[in-house]
Scaffold this motif. Structure first.
Motif, PDB file in Angstrom:
ATOM      1  N   MET A   1     -13.924-146.066   7.726  1.00 42.63           N
ATOM      2  CA  MET A   1     -14.594-145.560   6.534  1.00 42.63           C
ATOM      3  C   MET A   1     -13.664-144.776   5.624  1.00 42.63           C
ATOM      4  O   MET A   1     -14.036-144.398   4.525  1.00 42.63           O
ATOM      5  CB  MET A   1     -15.785-144.670   6.935  1.00 42.63           C
ATOM      6  N   ALA A   2     -12.457-144.497   6.066  1.00 41.09           N
ATOM      7  CA  ALA A   2     -11.538-143.655   5.298  1.00 41.09           C
ATOM      8  C   ALA A   2     -10.705-144.478   4.324  1.00 41.09           C
ATOM      9  O   ALA A   2     -10.279-145.581   4.659  1.00 41.09           O
ATOM     10  CB  ALA A   2     -10.608-142.894   6.243  1.00 41.09           C
ATOM     11  N   PRO A   3     -10.448-143.955   3.122  1.00 45.21           N
ATOM     12  CA  PRO A   3      -9.525-144.632   2.210  1.00 45.21           C
ATOM     13  C   PRO A   3      -8.101-144.556   2.748  1.00 45.21           C
ATOM     14  O   PRO A   3      -7.753-143.592   3.444  1.00 45.21           O
ATOM     15  CB  PRO A   3      -9.674-143.849   0.901  1.00 45.21           C
ATOM     16  N   PRO A   4      -7.239-145.539   2.454  1.00 48.01           N
ATOM     17  CA  PRO A   4      -5.894-145.571   3.034  1.00 48.01           C
ATOM     18  C   PRO A   4      -5.077-144.310   2.782  1.00 48.01           C
ATOM     19  O   PRO A   4      -4.336-143.872   3.655  1.00 48.01           O
ATOM     20  CB  PRO A   4      -5.258-146.794   2.360  1.00 48.01           C
ATOM     21  N   ARG A   5      -5.182-143.711   1.600  1.00 46.31           N
ATOM     22  CA  ARG A   5      -4.350-142.562   1.277  1.00 46.31           C
ATOM     23  C   ARG A   5      -4.719-141.334   2.108  1.00 46.31           C
ATOM     24  O   ARG A   5      -3.931-140.384   2.217  1.00 46.31           O
ATOM     25  CB  ARG A   5      -4.452-142.237  -0.214  1.00 46.31           C
ATOM     26  N   LEU A   6      -5.934-141.324   2.691  1.00 43.34           N
ATOM     27  CA  LEU A   6      -6.367-140.183   3.499  1.00 43.34           C
ATOM     28  C   LEU A   6      -6.632-140.570   4.948  1.00 43.34           C
ATOM     29  O   LEU A   6      -7.122-139.750   5.716  1.00 43.34           O
ATOM     30  CB  LEU A   6      -7.647-139.565   2.903  1.00 43.34           C
ATOM     31  N   ARG A   7      -6.316-141.811   5.313  1.00 41.90           N
ATOM     32  CA  ARG A   7      -6.675-142.298   6.637  1.00 41.90           C
ATOM     33  C   ARG A   7      -6.026-141.476   7.746  1.00 41.90           C
ATOM     34  O   ARG A   7      -6.662-141.137   8.739  1.00 41.90           O
ATOM     35  CB  ARG A   7      -6.289-143.773   6.773  1.00 41.90           C
ATOM     36  N   GLY A   8      -4.753-141.155   7.585  1.00 40.18           N
ATOM     37  CA  GLY A   8      -4.076-140.384   8.618  1.00 40.18           C
ATOM     38  C   GLY A   8      -4.686-139.009   8.800  1.00 40.18           C
ATOM     39  O   GLY A   8      -4.976-138.576   9.922  1.00 40.18           O
ATOM     40  N   MET A   9      -4.916-138.302   7.703  1.00 43.23           N
ATOM     41  CA  MET A   9      -5.461-136.955   7.761  1.00 43.23           C
ATOM     42  C   MET A   9      -6.845-136.945   8.400  1.00 43.23           C
ATOM     43  O   MET A   9      -7.141-136.123   9.279  1.00 43.23           O
ATOM     44  CB  MET A   9      -5.534-136.362   6.359  1.00 43.23           C
ATOM     45  N   LEU A  10      -7.707-137.862   7.971  1.00 43.91           N
ATOM     46  CA  LEU A  10      -9.072-137.877   8.482  1.00 43.91           C
ATOM     47  C   LEU A  10      -9.112-138.310   9.944  1.00 43.91           C
ATOM     48  O   LEU A  10      -9.907-137.799  10.731  1.00 43.91           O
ATOM     49  CB  LEU A  10      -9.931-138.808   7.623  1.00 43.91           C
ATOM     50  N   ASN A  11      -8.262-139.263  10.316  1.00 42.69           N
ATOM     51  CA  ASN A  11      -8.232-139.711  11.704  1.00 42.69           C
ATOM     52  C   ASN A  11      -7.780-138.590  12.636  1.00 42.69           C
ATOM     53  O   ASN A  11      -8.304-138.427  13.744  1.00 42.69           O
ATOM     54  CB  ASN A  11      -7.311-140.925  11.833  1.00 42.69           C
ATOM     55  N   ILE A  12      -6.820-137.804  12.190  1.00 41.68           N
ATOM     56  CA  ILE A  12      -6.304-136.723  13.030  1.00 41.68           C
ATOM     57  C   ILE A  12      -7.334-135.609  13.189  1.00 41.68           C
ATOM     58  O   ILE A  12      -7.219-134.764  14.081  1.00 41.68           O
ATOM     59  CB  ILE A  12      -4.970-136.195  12.443  1.00 41.68           C
ATOM     60  N   GLY A  13      -8.370-135.631  12.342  1.00 44.71           N
ATOM     61  CA  GLY A  13      -9.476-134.702  12.571  1.00 44.71           C
ATOM     62  C   GLY A  13     -10.060-134.845  13.965  1.00 44.71           C
ATOM     63  O   GLY A  13     -10.528-133.869  14.566  1.00 44.71           O
ATOM     64  N   LEU A  14     -10.034-136.069  14.502  1.00 48.74           N
ATOM     65  CA  LEU A  14     -10.481-136.292  15.882  1.00 48.74           C
ATOM     66  C   LEU A  14      -9.623-135.496  16.863  1.00 48.74           C
ATOM     67  O   LEU A  14     -10.141-134.790  17.747  1.00 48.74           O
ATOM     68  CB  LEU A  14     -10.420-137.782  16.211  1.00 48.74           C
ATOM     69  N   GLN A  15      -8.304-135.599  16.711  1.00 53.26           N
ATOM     70  CA  GLN A  15      -7.405-134.877  17.598  1.00 53.26           C
ATOM     71  C   GLN A  15      -7.573-133.370  17.446  1.00 53.26           C
ATOM     72  O   GLN A  15      -7.482-132.619  18.425  1.00 53.26           O
ATOM     73  CB  GLN A  15      -5.958-135.278  17.313  1.00 53.26           C
ATOM     74  N   LEU A  16      -7.839-132.919  16.212  1.00 46.62           N
ATOM     75  CA  LEU A  16      -8.061-131.489  15.990  1.00 46.62           C
ATOM     76  C   LEU A  16      -9.259-131.002  16.790  1.00 46.62           C
ATOM     77  O   LEU A  16      -9.206-129.943  17.428  1.00 46.62           O
ATOM     78  CB  LEU A  16      -8.273-131.223  14.500  1.00 46.62           C
ATOM     79  N   MET A  17     -10.330-131.770  16.781  1.00 44.40           N
ATOM     80  CA  MET A  17     -11.515-131.367  17.535  1.00 44.40           C
ATOM     81  C   MET A  17     -11.255-131.401  19.042  1.00 44.40           C
ATOM     82  O   MET A  17     -11.803-130.599  19.797  1.00 44.40           O
ATOM     83  CB  MET A  17     -12.686-132.282  17.176  1.00 44.40           C
ATOM     84  N   ILE A  18     -10.413-132.337  19.482  1.00 38.37           N
ATOM     85  CA  ILE A  18     -10.039-132.368  20.899  1.00 38.37           C
ATOM     86  C   ILE A  18      -9.292-131.091  21.273  1.00 38.37           C
ATOM     87  O   ILE A  18      -9.554-130.472  22.318  1.00 38.37           O
ATOM     88  CB  ILE A  18      -9.185-133.611  21.209  1.00 38.37           C
ATOM     89  N   THR A  19      -8.366-130.668  20.412  1.00 39.37           N
ATOM     90  CA  THR A  19      -7.606-129.452  20.710  1.00 39.37           C
ATOM     91  C   THR A  19      -8.504-128.215  20.692  1.00 39.37           C
ATOM     92  O   THR A  19      -8.320-127.299  21.492  1.00 39.37           O
ATOM     93  CB  THR A  19      -6.459-129.270  19.697  1.00 39.37           C
TER      94      THR A  19
END
Length: 367
Positions: A1-19
């Motif tokens: 669902m993320a646009p390419p220019r923000l895909r990395g940032m939004l995907n890493i939100g998952l890792q942030l919640m894991i931490t």
């Protein structure tokens, strides 16, 4: 669902919640350890039911992605979800692109709804290799040794029970802060630079940690040996630097990269394989750590540093840069790579050209 220019940032939100979850668990363990009567560990385990309930209830309200709805013929629901996640009614162009990409995936002669069989074909060899090796390497950085067994590890090097738990809390906090660095840098610096820099940082830290512990304990591992306070502080500092290196490189990118490299037709199988390898390696490392620590002592850090060296060289030689590349154009990245290009067959190129001709405004979407 993320646009390419923000895909990395939004995907890493998952890792942030894991931490954040790891840090919260460390705080719970630190508090539960002070409960008398042998109830502390019961409270610690029982509280794990709280996030489990939140996940179960939250899943009832989680919408499907527009792409998934379109592939099942639920077009009106797909439009509603797309309006909701974009916050605008002006979604006609993007919706048309999603429909076109879905039609290409479903109508291709080479795609017959057999993702588990198709993913074994030669043309998907680069993506399949990355889906297996990236999570495999991620677990062999040794991070789970630190995050799962930090209290045991710190107690082994001479810190007391409370001090070891507090050190685990500190590493959890470092993990969270460093993940924000990755969120800020992943879409500007790119994946390769973060992985290479993080690998070098972890390699140096593990060699130093193993050497510091080896100087005090040697190879005998005799009971009663304690590490001087200055050495203990140095070990904790370098472990924190190591955790920071992982948290802005292999931690989040080990999840991000497998999620963005697969074409639509084999993505379910590719993602499943990546997650399965990650869980299997997590289990294997968790089970093997304590026996390895007893037998290898400080050599355990040299063991993991050797793997970090291998994976860092692998990234430098074989991983292409994928930042800001739309998912539907990711095939071009592999076709132009010096090594993986040989696996891009004429059939794949023809299929990709058809997809590109149908998707006109793909730079605005992430299929």
């Amino acid at each position: 669902m993320a646009p390419p220019r923000l895909r990395g940032m939004l995907n890493i939100g998952l890792q942030l919640m894991i931490t954040v979850g790891i840090f919260s668990a460390n705080l719970v363990n630190y508090g539960a350890a002070k409960i008398g009567g042998g109830w502390g560990w019961r409270v610690s385990l029982g509280l794990a039911a709280v996030p489990a309930c939140i996940i179960a209830v939250g899943s009832l309200f989680l919408p499907d992605t527009p792409n998934s709805l379109i592939s099942r013929g639920l077009h009106e629901q797909a439009r509603r979800v797309l309006r909701r996640i974009r916050g605008t009614d002006d979604i006609a162009d993007e919706y048309d692109d999603l429909v076109a990409a879905s039609e290409v995936s479903c109508s291709s002669v080479t795609v017959r709804r057999r993702p588990w069989r198709d993913i074994l074909e030669r043309r998907y060899r680069p993506q399949l290799t990355m889906a297996v090796l990236i999570p495999f390497f991620q677990q062999l950085t040794g991070i789970n040794v630190i995050m799962f067994y930090a209290p045991v590890l710190f107690k082994t090097i001479g810190l007391g029970g409370d001090a070891s738990l507090m050190s685990a809390v500190i590493t959890g906090l470092v993990n969270i802060v460093a993940t924000f660095v990755s969120i800020a840098a992943v879409d500007s610096l790119g994946r390769r630079k973060l992985l290479f820099q993080g690998g070098c940082q972890m390699l140096v830290c593990q060699v130093i940690i193993g050497t510091l512990i080896g100087v005090v304990f040697g190879g005998s591992g005799e009971d009663g040996t304690t590490i001087p306070r200055a050495f203990a502080v140095c070990v904790v500092v370098f472990i924190c630097v190591y955790v920071a290196g992982f948290a802005w490189s292999w931690g989040p990118l080990g999840i991000l990269l497998p999620s963005e490299i697969f074409p639509l037709e084999v993505r379910p199988a590719g993602q499943s394989i990546s997650v399965a390898v990650n869980m299997l390696c997590t289990f294997a490392v968790a089970e093997a750590f304590l026996p390895m620590l007893c037998h290898m002592r400080f050599g355990l850090f040299y063991f993991f540093s050797g793997w970090v060296l291998v994976m860092t060289l692998f990234v430098a030689a074989f991983l292409p840069e994928t930042k800001k590349v739309p998912i539907e154009k990711m095939t071009v990245v592999w076709k132009t790579h010096w090594f993986w290009g040989r696996f891009a067959t004429d059939q794949q190129g023809a299929h990709t050209d058809v997809a590109h001709s149908k998707v006109q405004t793909s730079n605005n979407i992430d299929v």
